[in-house]
Design a protein around this motif. Structure first.
Motif, PDB file in Angstrom:
ATOM      1  N   GLU A 167      34.049  44.975  51.600  1.00 29.70           N
ATOM      2  CA  GLU A 167      33.492  45.975  50.684  1.00 29.70           C
ATOM      3  C   GLU A 167      34.138  45.932  49.305  1.00 29.70           C
ATOM      4  OE1 GLU A 167      33.784  49.859  52.465  1.00 29.70           O
ATOM      5  OE2 GLU A 167      33.041  49.144  54.397  1.00 29.70           O
ATOM      6  N   VAL A 168      35.477  45.886  49.278  1.00 29.62           N
ATOM      7  CA  VAL A 168      36.157  45.929  47.974  1.00 29.62           C
ATOM      8  C   VAL A 168      36.155  44.536  47.350  1.00 29.62           C
ATOM      9  CG1 VAL A 168      37.613  47.868  48.671  1.00 29.62           C
ATOM     10  CG2 VAL A 168      38.468  45.540  48.939  1.00 29.62           C
ATOM     11  N   PRO A 169      36.210  44.454  46.013  1.00 28.66           N
ATOM     12  CA  PRO A 169      36.193  43.148  45.339  1.00 28.66           C
ATOM     13  C   PRO A 169      37.394  42.293  45.728  1.00 28.66           C
ATOM     14  CG  PRO A 169      35.850  44.942  43.761  1.00 28.66           C
ATOM     15  CD  PRO A 169      36.244  45.572  45.048  1.00 28.66           C
ATOM     16  N   THR A 170      37.187  40.979  45.730  1.00 25.99           N
ATOM     17  CA  THR A 170      38.276  40.050  46.063  1.00 25.99           C
ATOM     18  C   THR A 170      38.595  39.136  44.884  1.00 25.99           C
ATOM     19  OG1 THR A 170      36.647  38.575  47.061  1.00 25.99           O
ATOM     20  CG2 THR A 170      37.802  40.070  48.548  1.00 25.99           C
ATOM     21  N   LEU A 193      47.464  34.937  40.730  1.00 24.49           N
ATOM     22  CA  LEU A 193      47.915  35.811  41.807  1.00 24.49           C
ATOM     23  C   LEU A 193      47.191  35.496  43.106  1.00 24.49           C
ATOM     24  CD1 LEU A 193      47.805  39.221  39.882  1.00 24.49           C
ATOM     25  CD2 LEU A 193      49.873  37.923  40.450  1.00 24.49           C
ATOM     26  N   ARG A 194      47.958  35.509  44.196  1.00 25.13           N
ATOM     27  CA  ARG A 194      47.363  35.431  45.527  1.00 25.13           C
ATOM     28  C   ARG A 194      47.779  36.685  46.288  1.00 25.13           C
ATOM     29  NH1 ARG A 194      48.954  30.558  47.214  1.00 25.13           N
ATOM     30  NH2 ARG A 194      47.024  29.546  46.598  1.00 25.13           N
ATOM     31  N   LEU A 195      46.785  37.492  46.686  1.00 25.05           N
ATOM     32  CA  LEU A 195      47.062  38.770  47.340  1.00 25.05           C
ATOM     33  C   LEU A 195      46.527  38.774  48.761  1.00 25.05           C
ATOM     34  CD1 LEU A 195      46.764  39.564  44.170  1.00 25.05           C
ATOM     35  CD2 LEU A 195      46.440  41.870  45.031  1.00 25.05           C
ATOM     36  N   THR A 196      47.296  39.331  49.666  1.00 23.07           N
ATOM     37  CA  THR A 196      46.818  39.608  51.018  1.00 23.07           C
ATOM     38  C   THR A 196      47.078  41.083  51.298  1.00 23.07           C
ATOM     39  OG1 THR A 196      47.437  37.368  51.690  1.00 23.07           O
ATOM     40  CG2 THR A 196      46.911  38.938  53.436  1.00 23.07           C
ATOM     41  N   ALA A 197      46.005  41.844  51.479  1.00 21.56           N
ATOM     42  CA  ALA A 197      46.114  43.284  51.700  1.00 21.56           C
ATOM     43  C   ALA A 197      45.813  43.612  53.156  1.00 21.56           C
ATOM     44  CB  ALA A 197      45.146  44.024  50.789  1.00 21.56           C
ATOM     45  N   HIS A 198      46.687  44.405  53.753  1.00 23.31           N
ATOM     46  CA  HIS A 198      46.479  44.901  55.119  1.00 23.31           C
ATOM     47  C   HIS A 198      46.324  46.418  54.991  1.00 23.31           C
ATOM     48  CE1 HIS A 198      47.775  40.976  56.709  1.00 23.31           C
ATOM     49  NE2 HIS A 198      48.686  41.012  55.752  1.00 23.31           N
ATOM     50  N   ASN A 199      45.095  46.885  55.023  1.00 27.42           N
ATOM     51  CA  ASN A 199      44.805  48.300  54.732  1.00 27.42           C
ATOM     52  C   ASN A 199      44.472  49.088  55.994  1.00 27.42           C
ATOM     53  OD1 ASN A 199      44.994  47.586  52.020  1.00 27.42           O
ATOM     54  ND2 ASN A 199      42.793  47.408  51.741  1.00 27.42           N
ATOM     55  N   ASN A 210      39.401  43.688  41.471  1.00 29.57           N
ATOM     56  CA  ASN A 210      40.035  44.471  42.541  1.00 29.57           C
ATOM     57  C   ASN A 210      41.027  45.469  41.925  1.00 29.57           C
ATOM     58  OD1 ASN A 210      42.542  44.751  44.436  1.00 29.57           O
ATOM     59  ND2 ASN A 210      40.870  44.180  45.808  1.00 29.57           N
ATOM     60  N   LEU A 211      41.048  46.697  42.425  1.00 31.34           N
ATOM     61  CA  LEU A 211      41.868  47.751  41.834  1.00 31.34           C
ATOM     62  C   LEU A 211      43.362  47.415  41.863  1.00 31.34           C
ATOM     63  CD1 LEU A 211      42.054  50.528  40.526  1.00 31.34           C
ATOM     64  CD2 LEU A 211      41.914  51.569  42.820  1.00 31.34           C
ATOM     65  N   VAL A 212      43.812  46.770  42.924  1.00 32.80           N
ATOM     66  CA  VAL A 212      45.227  46.377  42.991  1.00 32.80           C
ATOM     67  C   VAL A 212      45.533  45.345  41.912  1.00 32.80           C
ATOM     68  CG1 VAL A 212      47.047  45.378  44.424  1.00 32.80           C
ATOM     69  CG2 VAL A 212      45.329  46.866  45.466  1.00 32.80           C
ATOM     70  N   VAL A 213      44.662  44.354  41.769  1.00 36.31           N
ATOM     71  CA  VAL A 213      44.852  43.317  40.740  1.00 36.31           C
ATOM     72  C   VAL A 213      44.824  43.945  39.351  1.00 36.31           C
ATOM     73  CG1 VAL A 213      43.923  41.191  39.729  1.00 36.31           C
ATOM     74  CG2 VAL A 213      43.836  41.532  42.209  1.00 36.31           C
ATOM     75  N   VAL A 256      51.957  39.794  47.633  1.00 37.68           N
ATOM     76  CA  VAL A 256      51.480  39.210  46.376  1.00 37.68           C
ATOM     77  C   VAL A 256      52.369  38.034  46.013  1.00 37.68           C
ATOM     78  CG1 VAL A 256      50.926  39.615  43.957  1.00 37.68           C
ATOM     79  CG2 VAL A 256      50.732  41.500  45.578  1.00 37.68           C
ATOM     80  N   GLU A 257      51.740  36.907  45.716  1.00 44.50           N
ATOM     81  CA  GLU A 257      52.483  35.721  45.292  1.00 44.50           C
ATOM     82  C   GLU A 257      51.987  35.285  43.927  1.00 44.50           C
ATOM     83  OE1 GLU A 257      53.671  31.219  46.857  1.00 44.50           O
ATOM     84  OE2 GLU A 257      52.204  32.418  47.963  1.00 44.50           O
ATOM     85  N   ALA A 258      52.927  34.963  43.047  1.00 44.63           N
ATOM     86  CA  ALA A 258      52.575  34.404  41.737  1.00 44.63           C
ATOM     87  C   ALA A 258      52.354  32.904  41.909  1.00 44.63           C
ATOM     88  CB  ALA A 258      53.689  34.668  40.740  1.00 44.63           C
ATOM     89  N   VAL A 259      51.179  32.451  41.472  1.00 43.84           N
ATOM     90  CA  VAL A 259      50.825  31.030  41.640  1.00 43.84           C
ATOM     91  C   VAL A 259      50.464  30.436  40.280  1.00 43.84           C
ATOM     92  CG1 VAL A 259      50.033  31.329  44.016  1.00 43.84           C
ATOM     93  CG2 VAL A 259      48.396  31.599  42.144  1.00 43.84           C
ATOM     94  N   ALA A 260      50.428  29.120  40.229  1.00 42.75           N
ATOM     95  CA  ALA A 260      50.074  28.438  38.980  1.00 42.75           C
ATOM     96  C   ALA A 260      48.608  28.707  38.635  1.00 42.75           C
ATOM     97  CB  ALA A 260      50.326  26.941  39.122  1.00 42.75           C
ATOM     98  N   GLY A 261      48.307  28.641  37.358  1.00 42.13           N
ATOM     99  CA  GLY A 261      46.928  28.835  36.909  1.00 42.13           C
ATOM    100  C   GLY A 261      46.653  30.286  36.548  1.00 42.13           C
ATOM    101  N   VAL A 262      45.364  30.612  36.512  1.00 35.37           N
ATOM    102  CA  VAL A 262      44.968  31.978  36.167  1.00 35.37           C
ATOM    103  C   VAL A 262      44.009  32.503  37.241  1.00 35.37           C
ATOM    104  CG1 VAL A 262      45.232  31.658  33.691  1.00 35.37           C
ATOM    105  CG2 VAL A 262      43.027  31.138  34.768  1.00 35.37           C
ATOM    106  N   GLY A 263      43.788  33.817  37.195  1.00 40.39           N
ATOM    107  CA  GLY A 263      42.846  34.415  38.137  1.00 40.39           C
ATOM    108  C   GLY A 263      43.543  34.961  39.365  1.00 40.39           C
ATOM    109  N   ALA A 264      42.752  35.607  40.209  1.00 43.18           N
ATOM    110  CA  ALA A 264      43.299  36.246  41.401  1.00 43.18           C
ATOM    111  C   ALA A 264      42.484  35.847  42.621  1.00 43.18           C
ATOM    112  CB  ALA A 264      43.274  37.767  41.236  1.00 43.18           C
ATOM    113  N   PHE A 265      43.195  35.631  43.707  1.00 40.58           N
ATOM    114  CA  PHE A 265      42.567  35.302  44.991  1.00 40.58           C
ATOM    115  C   PHE A 265      43.005  36.387  45.974  1.00 40.58           C
ATOM    116  CE2 PHE A 265      43.846  31.670  42.518  1.00 40.58           C
ATOM    117  CZ  PHE A 265      42.660  30.966  42.348  1.00 40.58           C
TER     118      PHE A 265
END
Length: 306
Positions: free
Chosen positions: A58-61, A85-91, A65-68, A39-48
């Protein structure tokens, strides 16, 4: 207010198996099978959000998203402004199989928030468990995901609590995973409101015995994993799971429904017994995946990269 932009965290959270037979809504164990998250904190709002592996496509991006949601909830709890937020999940924890995937997602978010807020907000273990239980609904999966090992979870007027225990080194978990899912909500709906007094006493004795078996005397595991509170009531919804549990137990292996199912957890007393159980499963249920795992003792970890 300190800018978080540019802060990045790496999170690792174990799969869990709750109930362990008789310890319904109380006992849980962390397993050496991990979802990883950056997870990286980035400028602006919202989640990627990017999702790789389980749940991909399948899960929201986005922010749903439950993690967000778990990150956002934790920030709000401590009065902090949420960055972009910029998230990269390896599940790899399978979804809807009774291995604690939703608990792992919740814990991933909370622990990521803790890492991002390091040096700004101090979060105690009790804070983490409180938030995780509020989001997940009950502490039996989130406690071992947070803290590792075997956990006893309970709640009182001051909220959820846990006690972590170390498992006997001989205990060798085998997780048998089918390719079909089970809804936790459906599994819970099959539970009766009350149970016979004899069944309640039976489960109290087996739960107490299970703590002894897992920490000191693995040879008692078969008797210690007997249950009359939930598995029989759910059997009709998971006939294949029920049949596999019965097959394993008839051959002397301490098999239980993993969480709400449909996976089956075998708590072998040593690696050789686990191998026998895996061969038996492969012979009769070749389409089920066998995961030979260890008990995870660390729980969730987070590393902050400045």
């Amino acid at each position: 207010m300190v800018s978080l932009v540019g802060r990045k965290v790496s999170v690792k959270v174990p799969a869990t198996s709750a109930n362990l037979g008789p310890g319904f809504d109380t006992l849980g164990m962390a397993l050496s099978f991990y979802d990883e998250l950056e997870v990286e904190a980035v400028a602006g709002v919202g989640a990627f959000v990017e999702v790789h592996g389980e749940g991909e496509g399948e899960v929201p991006t986005d922010a749903s998203n439950l993690v967000v949601q778990s990150i956002a909830y934790t920030f709000k709890k401590f009065g902090q402004e949420l960055p972009g937020l910029r998230l990269t999940a390896h599940n790899i924890i399978p979804h809807g199989r009774g291995m604690g995937s939703s608990g792992a997602a919740v814990v991933s978010g909370i622990v990521a928030a803790k890492g991002l807020l390091e040096g700004i907000v101090e979060m105690t273990d009790k804070d983490l468990l409180d938030i995780a239980t509020e989001l997940e609904g009950h502490p039996d999966n989130v406690a071992p995901a947070l803290f590792g090992g075997l956990t006893i979870a309970w709640e009182d007027e001051s909220g959820p609590h846990h006690k972590k225990l170390f498992v006997h080194r001989g205990v060798s978990p085998l997780e048998l995973v089918p390719n079909h899912k089970m809804s936790t909500a459906l599994a819970r709906s099959l539970q009766p409101e009350s149970v016979p007094h004899n069944d309640a006493v039976f489960n109290v004795s087996r739960s107490a015995l299970l703590i002894a078996a897992l920490t000191q005397s693995p040879e008692l595991m078969l008797a210690a994993t007997e249950d009359r509170l939930h598995q029989d009531y759910r059997a009709a919804a998971m006939p294949e799971t029920d049949s596999l549990v019965q097959l394993m137990r008839e051959h002397g292996h301490a098999a239980v429904v993993s969480g709400a199912g449909p996976s089956v957890l075998v708590l072998a007393s040593d690696p050789a017994e686990r191998l026998e159980a895996a061969k038996l499963a492969a012979k009769h249920y070749p389409e089920w995946k066998a995961l030979m795992l260890a008990v995870d003792f660390k729980g969730a970890t987070v590393v902050l990269h400045q």
